[in-house]
Every structure is written in C-alpha cells, then in structure tokens.
Motif scaffolding. Structure first.
Motif, short mmCIF file in Angstrom:
data_model
loop_
_atom_site.label_atom_id
_atom_site.label_comp_id
_atom_site.label_asym_id
_atom_site.label_seq_id
_atom_site.Cartn_x
_atom_site.Cartn_y
_atom_site.Cartn_z
N ARG A 66 0.72 -1.36 -0.01
CA ARG A 66 -0.08 -0.03 -0.02
C ARG A 66 0.79 1.28 -0.14
N GLY A 67 0.49 2.23 -0.67
CA GLY A 67 1.28 3.54 -0.92
C GLY A 67 2.63 3.44 -1.78
N ALA A 68 2.60 2.25 -2.64
CA ALA A 68 3.80 2.30 -3.48
C ALA A 68 3.27 2.63 -5.00
N VAL A 102 5.34 3.91 -9.90
CA VAL A 102 5.59 2.91 -8.81
C VAL A 102 6.79 3.13 -8.15
N LEU A 103 6.71 3.00 -6.62
CA LEU A 103 7.89 3.29 -5.81
C LEU A 103 8.33 2.03 -5.19
N VAL A 160 4.18 3.02 -17.35
CA VAL A 160 4.30 3.21 -16.02
C VAL A 160 5.74 3.75 -15.69
N ILE A 161 5.80 4.64 -14.90
CA ILE A 161 7.22 5.23 -14.23
C ILE A 161 7.46 4.27 -13.25
N LEU A 162 8.60 3.72 -13.41
CA LEU A 162 9.27 2.69 -12.51
C LEU A 162 10.50 3.66 -11.84
#
Length: 500
Positions: free
Chosen positions: A32-34, A61-62, A103-105
C-alpha cells in the motif's frame, strides 16, 4: 524551465479503463502506498529536467526491493505496458519522459551504499544513490568517485549509468563507463541480470559497454559497482582570460598537444562569465571574451611542475590574464562559477534549453563563431560553457516558453547546433543522451542501416520494445519527415550524410 508543451492526450475513457486494469494488477504485487495514479500525484513525474515536453503517466510505482522491481516488470511485461525507469529526474534530454500508456518505475528508494571495499578501491551502491554521496562516504578512507556531473548533488548513479555521464574531471579520469565495473538489475521480463564483474575483465561479450549509456532501453539497473580512486594530495586551478574566443579555443588544443592532461579543462564565453559572476561572485574576469579553467592535481611536486607548464602554454597562446588559485578555498571559488552555470542561466532568462554535442577540440573556436551567427539567425541569446578538454559543448539557448514562436525558434536553434557539430566532425550528444530531444538529429548523423542495427540491439534485449519506448532511435517515418523539414527550411543534410 517552468512552462511546458503537453502531448495530446489519448482517448480518456479508454485510458482510464486501461489504467484501472494496470493499477489493479500492480496492487497485487506492491505494498500500500507504493503506487501513484491520481493526476495530482503523478504531475511531478511528467518530465525530467527537459521540462518543455511533458506527458502524464498512467501510474508511478515506488518499489523498495529487488523482488518488488522484478514483480513490477513481470506484470508490465505480461500486460504489454511500457516501463520507464527513473532516478532523480535530472536528465536534460527527456530520457525519463513518461509514456501515455506506460508506468514510471521510480527507483528513488534504492538509495543505500551497500559496501565500501577499501582494499579493492570499489564501492557497491544502489542505483538511487546520489553521485556526490559516493565520494562523501568514501572520503574518510582517502578515496573518491571521479565522474562529477554538475548535477552531482542531485543526480543518481543509476541515471549516470543510463546516460554515461561525465563532468569537469572526465578528461583525466574518464566518463561513467570508465569508472564502473559491474551493473546488476533486471531484464524487461523481470529476469535478474549482471553485466561486467568486480574483476578488470569479465567472461563473454563486453556487454557493460552496451548497458552504460543505453538510456534505460535495454535493462533496469538496481545496483552498481564503481571504482574509487585515491584523493589527490593537492589540486590547484588556473583561471586564464582571453580577449577573443579563437585564442581560447586554440589554447585548449595547445595544452593537449603538449602532452598535458589536466584534471579539468573548461571554457566559458563572455555571456556565461557575466551570468555566473552575478550569481555566485567567483571573481571571474568580466572583461574577458572567454576564460579557461585548467586544473592540475596529484602530489605537490607534480602539481607545481604541471602548473608551470600550463602557464607557459596559456601565455604563449595569448592569455591576457593568468591567475593560479592560492589555496583550496580559492580553487573551489573558481569552480563554483562553472558548477553553477545552469542555475545562473536560469537567473537571466525565464527558460533555457541546454544542448549537448561533441566536436574535435581544434574546432571549438569555429563552433563558437557559428553559434554567434545562429543567435542573429534565430533571434535568441545563447550562453556557452564547454567541457573543452574533450570537446563536449553545453550551449544554453535562452528563451521564454510563454511565447510559442520562441519555443519553435529554440528548437530550430538547437537542431542547428547539433547538425553543425556533425558537420565539424563531431556527434549529436556527449553525455546528456538522446532521449526525445535529439531524435531528429540522429537522422542526420546515422544512416538508415546504422539505425536499423541500433534497433536490432534494442530488440535483442527487449523484443516487445517496452523499456523506454520512443526514445533514442528514430523511426524511418520520423527521419523522412525531418528530411522534408530540411527542404522546407532551405537546408539539406550535409554532404556525405544520408539523403531523405
């Protein structure tokens, strides 16, 4: 720059449906939060330091672990989703610009120094470690990491690997490629991969030379092993003033011709001198048409001997004033101007576009004269700072992005600089990468057959072309359109280059 030109958005209902599918799949593999997907959360990721071009990603995504990176890649590969790896976002060519359907990784959380091996003079670091932190961590052991881009307080080692970054000390100590031993990460499908080794050589093909500078198109880097070198006992810097650009350019060639390899050799023109002096008060000579910063490092005896030799060469080349740093404080003061050239330019113009090309050293003066003529041609100012020792140019074109015609003229000005660099025997990029900024100029430098080979390498690593798509390698259609633009502008590609 503070204003942007956003690409046309795709069909919103279709995009929202696709976004929901992708986010749902990513939620299954990330905590959660990533995951960021609301517009207000993804705005900071719409561009890198080339802020003139922006795109909103479907999600950011983090991840915090290798396992999470692998899981994200597997999801995106299975769903056919483009992936753009991103570090600190300091790149200047749009290499981290998002894809509408992608998606940005973000690898910002990979920020740990894993190991300093004093005996081997190496450091193992995660990709999100900032460049300067490596040297700060190694300093107690009398070691440091040599490549030092001007953005080193912010840029990450993963981004340096992607762009093969240099810096003011690259002439003597090399670019990122020459200071990296091993790169670990993942292929597009989440398979772990390693390039190079901790030894001086590795079995098989020299693929680390392919990965460094590949702009995130072939694999995702998560860990890097870099070389560390002993901190020199002493460093001193010469600031040499010249009354004309030609003499300054000739002096660069003379220094190298005498067999002297300075630790740093940088050139700034009059407009840049004025900008940085007002910004940091580095005691630059405001009457000079150009100044050279020439640094020597090593033992006190080596430095003393090399400084004398460089003073002699610079004097014979026509330097009107030569000042040698008295102590470390003054040396750092000299360099503070060079290190702050980009922010100083932002202080004198609403926006700027920093170009990056490389030419033979002996043609520096010729290039500066050409840029002076281009200022009149396009009705825009340009301030110049060069890694003169290796012929790497960083002209900064000043404009106002609120004025659409200025943006158009800025793009034409930049293309002219890059094409002139090729005509003078150089290349369209030195250390900032191609990204999206120089796609058209790749059509000028490389033939269709060469571009096809580039694409073949890309597909060998990434058959579906999901990693950073639409960057670096222009399509045949794009090059054909660029050829038409040349004809419309009354210009044709240079003799000996491919015709469109």
């Amino acid at each position: 720059m503070n204003t942007s030109l956003r690409a046309a958005a795709p069909s919103q209902p279709l995009r929202e449906e696709r976004q929901a599918q992708v986010v749902a799949a990513l939620n299954e593999v990330l905590p959660r939060g990533a995951i960021l997907f609301r517009h207000e959360d993804t705005v900071p990721y719409e561009c890198d330091a080339l802020t003139a071009y922006r795109t909103s990603p479907m999600a950011v995504v983090l991840p915090e672990t290798d396992a999470q990176v692998a899981a994200v890649l597997k999801v995106c590969h299975r769903m056919g989703v483009p992936i753009i790896a991103r570090g600190a976002g300091t790149g200047l060519s749009g290499g981290a610009k998002p894809h509408h359907w992608g998606v940005i990784l973000s690898l910002a959380k990979f920020n740990k120094i894993l190991k300093i091996d004093v005996a081997a003079c190496t450091a193992v670091v995660q990709c999100g470690v900032r460049n300067v932190v490596i040297s700060e961590t190694a300093a107690p052991y009398g070691l440091y990491y040599a490549p030092d881009p001007s953005s080193q307080i912010a840029c990450t080692i993963g981004g340096n690997v992607a762009e093969n970054s240099g810096g003011v000390h690259c002439l003597k100590y090399g670019l990122t490629l020459h200071n990296v031993l091993r790169v670990r990460g993942f292929m597009v499908d989440g398979e772990p991969v390693e390039f190079g080794s901790e030894a001086l050589d590795a079995a098989g093909l020299d693929l680390i030379s392919v990965i460094v500078g590949s702009e995130g198109m072939l694999a995702v880097t998560t860990e890097v092993t870099v070389k560390l070198i002993p901190k020199p006992q002493l460093a001193r810097c010469i600031m040499a003033s010249f009354d004309d650009i030609e003499s300054a350019g000739a002096a660069v060639a003379r220094v190298i011709a005498r067999g002297i390899i300075p630790a740093g050799l940088e050139l700034m023109d009059k407009a840049m001198i004025a900008a940085v002096e007002a910004f940091v008060h580095a005691d630059y000579d405001l009457d000079a048409a150009a100044i050279l910063l020439c640094e020597s490092d090593g033992s006190p005896e080596e430095v003393a001997e090399e400084i004398v030799r460089m003073e002699q060469v610079l004097g014979a080349a026509g330097a009107s004033r030569i000042e040698v740093s008295r102590d470390e404080a003054q040396r750092l003061k000299f360099w503070s101007g060079r290190k702050n050239a980009f922010p100083a330019s932002g202080g004198i113009s609403p926006d700027y576009m920093c170009m990056d090309s490389t030419i033979p050293r002996k043609r520096l003066a010729e290039m500066l004269r050409a840029i002076q003529q281009m200022q009149s041609k396009y009705g825009l100012r340009c301030v110049n700072v060069f890694h003169a020792g290796d012929g790497n140019l960083h002209p900064l074109i000043l404009f106002d992005a609120e004025e659409p015609d200025q943006m158009r003229r800025c793009e034409l000005f930049g293309a002219d600089i890059l094409e002139t660099s090729v005509r003078l025997g150089g290349t369209v990029t030195g250390e900032h990468g191609v990204g999206v900024e120089k796609l058209n100029s790749m059509c000028v430098q490389f033939s269709p057959a060469e571009r096809a080979q580039f694409l073949a390498v890309k597909r060998a690593f990434d058959p579906l072309e999901l990693l950073n798509p639409g960057k670096v390698i222009p399509t045949l259609h794009r090059c054909a359109e660029y050829g038409k633009m040349h004809v419309h502008r009354g210009m044709m590609p240079f003799p000996g280059l491919p015709r469109f």
